[in-house]
Scaffold this active site. Structure first.
Site, PDB file in Angstrom:
ATOM      1  N   CYS A   5       0.848  -1.203   0.000  1.00  0.00           N
ATOM      2  CA  CYS A   5       0.000   0.000   0.000  1.00  0.00           C
ATOM      3  C   CYS A   5       0.880   1.249   0.000  1.00  0.00           C
ATOM      4  O   CYS A   5       0.566   2.247  -0.661  1.00  0.00           O
ATOM      5  CB  CYS A   5      -0.948  -0.008   1.196  1.00  0.00           C
ATOM      6  SG  CYS A   5      -2.340  -1.137   1.004  1.00  0.00           S
ATOM      7  N   ASN A  84       1.833 -16.740  -4.401  1.00  0.00           N
ATOM      8  CA  ASN A  84       2.025 -17.439  -3.140  1.00  0.00           C
ATOM      9  C   ASN A  84       0.821 -17.140  -2.241  1.00  0.00           C
ATOM     10  O   ASN A  84       0.362 -16.003  -2.178  1.00  0.00           O
ATOM     11  CB  ASN A  84       3.314 -16.968  -2.463  1.00  0.00           C
ATOM     12  CG  ASN A  84       4.550 -17.297  -3.280  1.00  0.00           C
ATOM     13  OD1 ASN A  84       4.587 -18.289  -3.993  1.00  0.00           O
ATOM     14  ND2 ASN A  84       5.564 -16.450  -3.192  1.00  0.00           N
ATOM     15  N   HIS A  97      -0.740 -10.260  -4.810  1.00  0.00           N
ATOM     16  CA  HIS A  97       0.171  -9.889  -5.890  1.00  0.00           C
ATOM     17  C   HIS A  97       0.540 -11.121  -6.695  1.00  0.00           C
ATOM     18  O   HIS A  97       0.539 -12.236  -6.174  1.00  0.00           O
ATOM     19  CB  HIS A  97       1.453  -9.229  -5.350  1.00  0.00           C
ATOM     20  CG  HIS A  97       2.187 -10.065  -4.336  1.00  0.00           C
ATOM     21  ND1 HIS A  97       1.803 -10.134  -3.025  1.00  0.00           N
ATOM     22  CD2 HIS A  97       3.273 -10.870  -4.452  1.00  0.00           C
ATOM     23  CE1 HIS A  97       2.622 -10.948  -2.357  1.00  0.00           C
ATOM     24  NE2 HIS A  97       3.526 -11.407  -3.207  1.00  0.00           N
TER      25      HIS A  97
HETATM   26  P1  DGP Z   1       5.639 -13.084  -1.499  1.00  0.00           P
HETATM   27  O1  DGP Z   1       6.672 -13.986  -0.889  1.00  0.00           O
HETATM   28  O2  DGP Z   1       4.819 -13.794  -2.557  1.00  0.00           O
HETATM   29  O3  DGP Z   1       4.801 -12.398  -0.457  1.00  0.00           O
HETATM   30  O4  DGP Z   1       6.464 -12.003  -2.281  1.00  0.00           O
HETATM   31  C1  DGP Z   1       6.785 -10.744  -1.768  1.00  0.00           C
HETATM   32  C2  DGP Z   1       7.862 -10.162  -2.639  1.00  0.00           C
HETATM   33  O5  DGP Z   1       7.923  -8.776  -2.381  1.00  0.00           O
HETATM   34  C3  DGP Z   1       9.264 -10.709  -2.377  1.00  0.00           C
HETATM   35  O6  DGP Z   1       9.718 -11.426  -3.530  1.00  0.00           O
HETATM   36  C4  DGP Z   1      10.138  -9.490  -2.146  1.00  0.00           C
HETATM   37  C5  DGP Z   1       9.235  -8.347  -2.554  1.00  0.00           C
HETATM   38  N1  DGP Z   1       9.382  -7.158  -1.739  1.00  0.00           N
HETATM   39  C6  DGP Z   1       9.265  -7.074  -0.390  1.00  0.00           C
HETATM   40  N2  DGP Z   1       9.414  -5.804   0.006  1.00  0.00           N
HETATM   41  C7  DGP Z   1       9.594  -5.067  -1.107  1.00  0.00           C
HETATM   42  C8  DGP Z   1       9.797  -3.672  -1.337  1.00  0.00           C
HETATM   43  O7  DGP Z   1       9.814  -2.830  -0.432  1.00  0.00           O
HETATM   44  N3  DGP Z   1       9.980  -3.283  -2.635  1.00  0.00           N
HETATM   45  C9  DGP Z   1       9.935  -4.185  -3.670  1.00  0.00           C
HETATM   46  N4  DGP Z   1      10.106  -3.690  -4.910  1.00  0.00           N
HETATM   47  N5  DGP Z   1       9.738  -5.502  -3.490  1.00  0.00           N
HETATM   48  C10 DGP Z   1       9.581  -5.927  -2.222  1.00  0.00           C
END
Ligand code: DGP
Length: 118
Positions: A5, A84, A97
């Site tokens: 968010c 996931n 996502h």
């Molecule tokens: P999941 O494990 O499916 O919840 O994937 C979450 C993904 O989000 C993980 O691959 C890393 C990514 N991620 C976490 N924090 C951030 C962030 O602050 N910025 C970006 N661009 N990606 C993030």
């Protein structure tokens, strides 16, 4: 407090590759493939388990955006979409996502066969 968010509202910076009224797509900070984008609905839905007939169109927007994101990332000819669900399913961020993973020709790095989970 939801990190996605905050990315949607631009409180937290990200490398945005695509955006429309319903979704935003940006680079994953922990890439598992040469192309690794996250496609995120702008409405907060925690996970696939929370999709209902009332918010199904918001969830569908992720899939409608995927071909455009893939085209912009240079992998329109083939890519993987992964969602996931829950901690046991590898979900870390509780905002719905889709991971879009791609292996453009000549890209170096992680092979598709190495991606067991995202
Ligand atoms: P999941 O494990 O499916 O919840 O994937 C979450 C993904 O989000 C993980 O691959 C890393 C990514 N991620 C976490 N924090 C951030 C962030 O602050 N910025 C970006 N661009 N990606 C993030």
């Amino acid at each position: 407090m939801c990190i996605f968010c905050d990315i949607i509202s631009k409180k937290i910076p990200s490398h945005v590759v695509y955006e429309n009224d319903d979704v935003i797509a940006f680079r994953d900070t922990n890439p598992k493939a040469p192309v690794h984008m996250l496609i995120v609905p702008k409405t907060h839905i925690p996970s696939v388990n929370d999709i209902t007939p009332n918010n199904a169109l918001t969830a569908t927007a992720m899939f409608l955006a995927a071909p455009a994101v893939a085209r912009l990332a240079g992998v329109a000819d083939g890519y993987k979409l992964a969602l996931n669900v829950g901690r046991k399913g590898g979900q870390v961020v509780d905002h719905l996502h889709a991971h879009l993973l791609g292996w453009p020709e000549h890209a170096e790095g992680m092979e598709q066969k190495e991606v067991l989970s995202v």
